[in-house]
Motif scaffolding. Sequence first.
Motif, PDB file in Angstrom:
ATOM      1  N   GLU A 120       0.497  -1.361   0.351  1.00  0.00           N
ATOM      2  CA  GLU A 120      -0.235   0.263   0.409  1.00  0.00           C
ATOM      3  C   GLU A 120       0.494   1.420  -0.123  1.00  0.00           C
ATOM      4  OE1 GLU A 120      -2.906  -0.033   2.866  1.00  0.00           O
ATOM      5  OE2 GLU A 120      -4.042  -1.737   2.485  1.00  0.00           O
ATOM      6  N   ASN A 121       2.441   0.480   0.540  1.00  0.00           N
ATOM      7  CA  ASN A 121       2.851   2.449  -0.159  1.00  0.00           C
ATOM      8  C   ASN A 121       3.506   2.290  -1.135  1.00  0.00           C
ATOM      9  OD1 ASN A 121       5.190   3.402   0.623  1.00  0.00           O
ATOM     10  ND2 ASN A 121       6.115   3.025   2.848  1.00  0.00           N
ATOM     11  N   ARG A 122       3.248   3.655  -1.728  1.00  0.00           N
ATOM     12  CA  ARG A 122       3.497   4.087  -3.573  1.00  0.00           C
ATOM     13  C   ARG A 122       5.211   3.752  -2.598  1.00  0.00           C
ATOM     14  NH1 ARG A 122       1.548   5.136  -7.798  1.00  0.00           N
ATOM     15  NH2 ARG A 122      -0.177   4.979  -7.805  1.00  0.00           N
ATOM     16  N   GLN A 123       5.680   4.579  -2.328  1.00  0.00           N
ATOM     17  CA  GLN A 123       7.205   5.020  -2.300  1.00  0.00           C
ATOM     18  C   GLN A 123       7.884   4.047  -2.376  1.00  0.00           C
ATOM     19  OE1 GLN A 123       8.524   7.791  -3.325  1.00  0.00           O
ATOM     20  NE2 GLN A 123      11.269   6.639  -3.449  1.00  0.00           N
ATOM     21  N   LYS A 124       7.754   3.017  -1.498  1.00  0.00           N
ATOM     22  CA  LYS A 124       8.355   1.968  -0.967  1.00  0.00           C
ATOM     23  C   LYS A 124       7.984   1.256  -2.451  1.00  0.00           C
ATOM     24  CE  LYS A 124       9.757   3.160   2.459  1.00  0.00           C
ATOM     25  NZ  LYS A 124      11.985   3.443   2.456  1.00  0.00           N
ATOM     26  N   MET A 125       6.936   1.121  -3.410  1.00  0.00           N
ATOM     27  CA  MET A 125       7.089  -0.089  -4.004  1.00  0.00           C
ATOM     28  C   MET A 125       7.728   0.360  -5.305  1.00  0.00           C
ATOM     29  SD  MET A 125       5.810  -2.426  -2.731  1.00  0.00           S
ATOM     30  CE  MET A 125       5.690  -3.112  -4.109  1.00  0.00           C
ATOM     31  N   LYS A 126       8.139   2.614  -5.422  1.00  0.00           N
ATOM     32  CA  LYS A 126       8.700   2.358  -6.931  1.00  0.00           C
ATOM     33  C   LYS A 126      10.159   2.411  -6.605  1.00  0.00           C
ATOM     34  CE  LYS A 126       6.517   6.959  -7.078  1.00  0.00           C
ATOM     35  NZ  LYS A 126       5.936   8.590  -7.088  1.00  0.00           N
ATOM     36  N   GLU A 127      10.813   1.891  -4.874  1.00  0.00           N
ATOM     37  CA  GLU A 127      11.983   1.978  -5.015  1.00  0.00           C
ATOM     38  C   GLU A 127      12.102  -0.277  -4.958  1.00  0.00           C
ATOM     39  OE1 GLU A 127      11.817   2.607  -0.118  1.00  0.00           O
ATOM     40  OE2 GLU A 127      11.835   4.946  -1.129  1.00  0.00           O
ATOM     41  N   ILE A 128      10.577  -0.863  -5.009  1.00  0.00           N
ATOM     42  CA  ILE A 128      11.520  -1.919  -5.278  1.00  0.00           C
ATOM     43  C   ILE A 128      11.203  -2.354  -6.945  1.00  0.00           C
ATOM     44  CG2 ILE A 128       9.915  -4.139  -4.948  1.00  0.00           C
ATOM     45  CD1 ILE A 128       9.429  -3.612  -2.381  1.00  0.00           C
ATOM     46  N   MET A 129      10.298  -1.173  -7.690  1.00  0.00           N
ATOM     47  CA  MET A 129      10.261  -1.256  -8.740  1.00  0.00           C
ATOM     48  C   MET A 129      11.189  -0.938 -10.056  1.00  0.00           C
ATOM     49  SD  MET A 129       7.591  -3.789  -9.261  1.00  0.00           S
ATOM     50  CE  MET A 129       6.035  -3.755  -8.668  1.00  0.00           C
ATOM     51  N   ALA A 130      11.977  -0.441  -9.200  1.00  0.00           N
ATOM     52  CA  ALA A 130      13.594   0.481  -9.199  1.00  0.00           C
ATOM     53  C   ALA A 130      14.129  -0.149  -9.669  1.00  0.00           C
ATOM     54  CB  ALA A 130      14.497   1.009  -8.817  1.00  0.00           C
ATOM     55  N   VAL A 131      14.201  -1.388  -8.967  1.00  0.00           N
ATOM     56  CA  VAL A 131      15.148  -2.702  -8.996  1.00  0.00           C
ATOM     57  C   VAL A 131      14.287  -4.026  -9.519  1.00  0.00           C
ATOM     58  CG1 VAL A 131      15.909  -5.079  -7.795  1.00  0.00           C
ATOM     59  CG2 VAL A 131      15.653  -2.665  -6.538  1.00  0.00           C
ATOM     60  N   ALA A 132      13.565  -4.161  -9.673  1.00  0.00           N
ATOM     61  CA  ALA A 132      12.961  -4.617 -10.785  1.00  0.00           C
ATOM     62  C   ALA A 132      13.429  -4.493 -12.465  1.00  0.00           C
ATOM     63  CB  ALA A 132      11.011  -5.122 -10.977  1.00  0.00           C
ATOM     64  N   LYS A 133      12.896  -3.231 -12.672  1.00  0.00           N
ATOM     65  CA  LYS A 133      13.194  -2.449 -13.929  1.00  0.00           C
ATOM     66  C   LYS A 133      14.996  -3.021 -14.851  1.00  0.00           C
ATOM     67  CE  LYS A 133      12.429   0.049 -17.032  1.00  0.00           C
ATOM     68  NZ  LYS A 133      11.495   0.819 -18.255  1.00  0.00           N
ATOM     69  N   GLN A 134      15.645  -2.704 -13.593  1.00  0.00           N
ATOM     70  CA  GLN A 134      17.119  -2.852 -13.355  1.00  0.00           C
ATOM     71  C   GLN A 134      17.973  -4.284 -13.516  1.00  0.00           C
ATOM     72  OE1 GLN A 134      19.273  -1.680  -9.996  1.00  0.00           O
ATOM     73  NE2 GLN A 134      21.967  -2.321 -10.818  1.00  0.00           N
ATOM     74  N   ARG A 135      16.783  -4.661 -13.073  1.00  0.00           N
ATOM     75  CA  ARG A 135      17.106  -6.993 -13.063  1.00  0.00           C
ATOM     76  C   ARG A 135      16.497  -6.897 -14.500  1.00  0.00           C
ATOM     77  NH1 ARG A 135      20.402  -8.471  -8.563  1.00  0.00           N
ATOM     78  NH2 ARG A 135      20.244 -10.601  -9.128  1.00  0.00           N
ATOM     79  N   ASN A 136      15.083  -6.477 -15.143  1.00  0.00           N
ATOM     80  CA  ASN A 136      14.602  -6.940 -16.031  1.00  0.00           C
ATOM     81  C   ASN A 136      13.515  -8.070 -15.831  1.00  0.00           C
ATOM     82  OD1 ASN A 136      13.865  -6.969 -18.743  1.00  0.00           O
ATOM     83  ND2 ASN A 136      15.206  -7.968 -19.387  1.00  0.00           N
ATOM     84  N   ILE A 137      13.145  -7.827 -14.413  1.00  0.00           N
ATOM     85  CA  ILE A 137      11.986  -8.630 -14.085  1.00  0.00           C
ATOM     86  C   ILE A 137      10.734  -8.539 -14.241  1.00  0.00           C
ATOM     87  CG2 ILE A 137      14.045 -10.346 -12.788  1.00  0.00           C
ATOM     88  CD1 ILE A 137      12.993  -9.041 -10.342  1.00  0.00           C
ATOM     89  N   PHE A 138      10.169  -8.992 -14.155  1.00  0.00           N
ATOM     90  CA  PHE A 138       8.419  -8.949 -14.111  1.00  0.00           C
ATOM     91  C   PHE A 138       7.966  -9.207 -12.360  1.00  0.00           C
ATOM     92  CE2 PHE A 138       7.947 -13.441 -14.750  1.00  0.00           C
ATOM     93  CZ  PHE A 138       7.691 -14.524 -13.983  1.00  0.00           C
TER      94      PHE A 138
END
Length: 281
Positions: free
Chosen positions: A138-156
């Motif tokens: 539910e925490n948008r900022q923390k999910m942004k931080e997590i998705m930045a890693v997903a983007k970097q690692r090229n994972i879904f």
Amino acid sequence: MLLFRRICSAVITLGVLASPSYADPVFTDNQPVMAIVIDDIGDNRKKGLAAINLPGAITYAFLPHTPHSYDLAEIAYKQGKEVILHAPMQNKAGLRLGPGALTEQLSRQEIQQVLHNSLDSIPHVVGMNNHMGSLLTENRQKMKEIMAVAKQRNIFFIDSVTTGRSVAWKVAHEHQIPYLVRDVFLDNKQNWNYIHNQFKQALSLAVTQGHAVVIGHPYPATVEYLSEALPILEQLGIRLVSASELLNIRSRTQLLMAQPKVEPCDRSEGHCQALPVAIKH
């Protein structure tokens, strides 16, 4: 055979099988598909192996830094199965998360370092989903931080939807991360009748919306049920696909991904609530 008859009878009653020739399907790009994710792999080797040995293109979500996650991920990969990270995320019930926990108290740098370490601990990872996470998703900022890693690692990313207020899939979309959303929890209750009814719900969704994303666990009751049910899917005209294959189908056909029409949570977190249906474009 008894299970096949029971499922067919239930599905026909629901009126979700459009073709009378369901026992002899023709596979096309428009064929209904189902993706099944088995969570919580890594703590118990025997249960993990039993789940991995299920037939078909199942996706397995591994808990990081657990005693058997590395070896079981290698076994799954060698069997042609899909491997993803089951990332522990902070929940509202205060339940223990174990190693690799992602919480609101961690800084951006700490969140990303913990997540990188978790991803590095499991071989052949192509995606991730959340373990618990009713608070963190539910925490948008923390999910942004997590998705930045997903983007970097090229994972879904797969949003397990352990809260009706999850913004995880929305943030994934905003960051152009390939994402899926869980439709059905298969085994919140570990008994045959409950699992059977949830599987029927997944069948109905697969036919009516073209796809279903199902999450289960390596419980003996779940493994026993799926060992009987999975071979039946082809006879029902539904194709079992990995999470990444469903994403490929989505990209080809522009499928609309629907939020769950059933309970929006994992009962292991101790709370459930109604969730209105919404369509994500």
